[in-house]
Design a protein around this motif. Sequence first.
Motif, short mmCIF file in Angstrom:
data_model
loop_
_atom_site.label_atom_id
_atom_site.label_comp_id
_atom_site.label_asym_id
_atom_site.label_seq_id
_atom_site.Cartn_x
_atom_site.Cartn_y
_atom_site.Cartn_z
N ALA A 96 0.84 -1.21 0.00
CA ALA A 96 0.00 0.00 0.00
C ALA A 96 0.87 1.26 0.00
CB ALA A 96 -0.93 0.01 1.21
N GLU A 97 1.96 1.24 0.74
CA GLU A 97 2.86 2.40 0.76
C GLU A 97 3.57 2.57 -0.58
OE1 GLU A 97 4.24 2.71 5.40
OE2 GLU A 97 4.95 0.98 4.25
N VAL A 98 3.94 1.47 -1.22
CA VAL A 98 4.56 1.53 -2.54
C VAL A 98 3.54 2.11 -3.53
CG1 VAL A 98 5.48 0.19 -4.47
CG2 VAL A 98 6.21 -0.33 -2.13
N SER A 99 2.31 1.63 -3.45
CA SER A 99 1.25 2.14 -4.33
C SER A 99 1.04 3.64 -4.13
CB SER A 99 -0.06 1.40 -4.09
OG SER A 99 0.06 0.06 -4.50
N GLU A 100 1.11 4.11 -2.90
CA GLU A 100 0.97 5.54 -2.62
C GLU A 100 2.13 6.32 -3.22
OE1 GLU A 100 -0.29 9.23 -1.41
OE2 GLU A 100 -1.41 7.38 -1.64
N LYS A 101 3.33 5.80 -3.12
CA LYS A 101 4.49 6.48 -3.72
C LYS A 101 4.34 6.54 -5.23
CE LYS A 101 7.66 6.20 -0.04
NZ LYS A 101 7.28 7.44 0.58
N LEU A 102 3.85 5.46 -5.82
CA LEU A 102 3.62 5.44 -7.27
C LEU A 102 2.55 6.44 -7.67
CD1 LEU A 102 3.88 1.60 -7.87
CD2 LEU A 102 5.47 3.35 -8.73
N ARG A 103 1.53 6.60 -6.84
CA ARG A 103 0.50 7.59 -7.10
C ARG A 103 1.10 9.00 -7.05
NH1 ARG A 103 -2.12 11.20 -4.88
NH2 ARG A 103 -1.42 10.78 -2.78
N GLU A 104 1.97 9.24 -6.09
CA GLU A 104 2.65 10.54 -5.99
C GLU A 104 3.51 10.79 -7.23
OE1 GLU A 104 4.65 11.48 -2.23
OE2 GLU A 104 3.48 9.86 -1.33
N ILE A 105 4.22 9.75 -7.66
CA ILE A 105 5.04 9.86 -8.86
C ILE A 105 4.18 10.20 -10.06
CG2 ILE A 105 6.41 8.50 -10.52
CD1 ILE A 105 7.69 7.10 -8.07
N GLU A 106 3.04 9.52 -10.19
CA GLU A 106 2.15 9.76 -11.32
C GLU A 106 1.65 11.20 -11.33
OE1 GLU A 106 -1.42 7.44 -13.62
OE2 GLU A 106 -1.32 7.22 -11.44
N GLU A 107 1.25 11.71 -10.17
CA GLU A 107 0.76 13.09 -10.09
C GLU A 107 1.85 14.09 -10.42
OE1 GLU A 107 -1.03 13.84 -6.29
OE2 GLU A 107 -2.64 12.40 -6.63
N LEU A 108 3.03 13.87 -9.86
CA LEU A 108 4.15 14.78 -10.10
C LEU A 108 4.61 14.70 -11.56
CD1 LEU A 108 5.99 16.87 -8.88
CD2 LEU A 108 7.44 15.02 -8.03
#
Length: 122
Positions: A96-108
């Motif tokens: 879940a934390e990896v998925s959140e980091k990937l979501r942040e990467i996608e937004e940025l």
Amino acid sequence: MTLQELYSEIGGNYDQAVSVLRVDKLIDKHIRRFIENGVVESLLEAGKTMNPNDLFEKGHAVKGVCANLGLSKLSELASEITDDFRPGNQRKLSDAEVSEKLREIEELYKKTVDGIKSYEEQ
């Protein structure tokens, strides 16, 4: 829009890009290519399967490309994923934390691409 204004808009580190690429002409060339190289998309795709080897390799590629271009926040987020999936390392992040980091990467990444496109139009 100047390169410095672009970097300010996307939250990049222009001075870091200069320290690696040395001249605006090279920074301009490589920042324009960034949206075509697919490195971030491949990391996001690897996140769908949570394949450890793919996440390590793709994360490592994003980390390096972004560091060289002065896209510090993207590089830092990719580095966290790379470190978590580095062979021989004990994982510290949950899926879940990896998925959140990937979501942040996608937004940025989207913000960065939008900024580069705006820069190209001027």
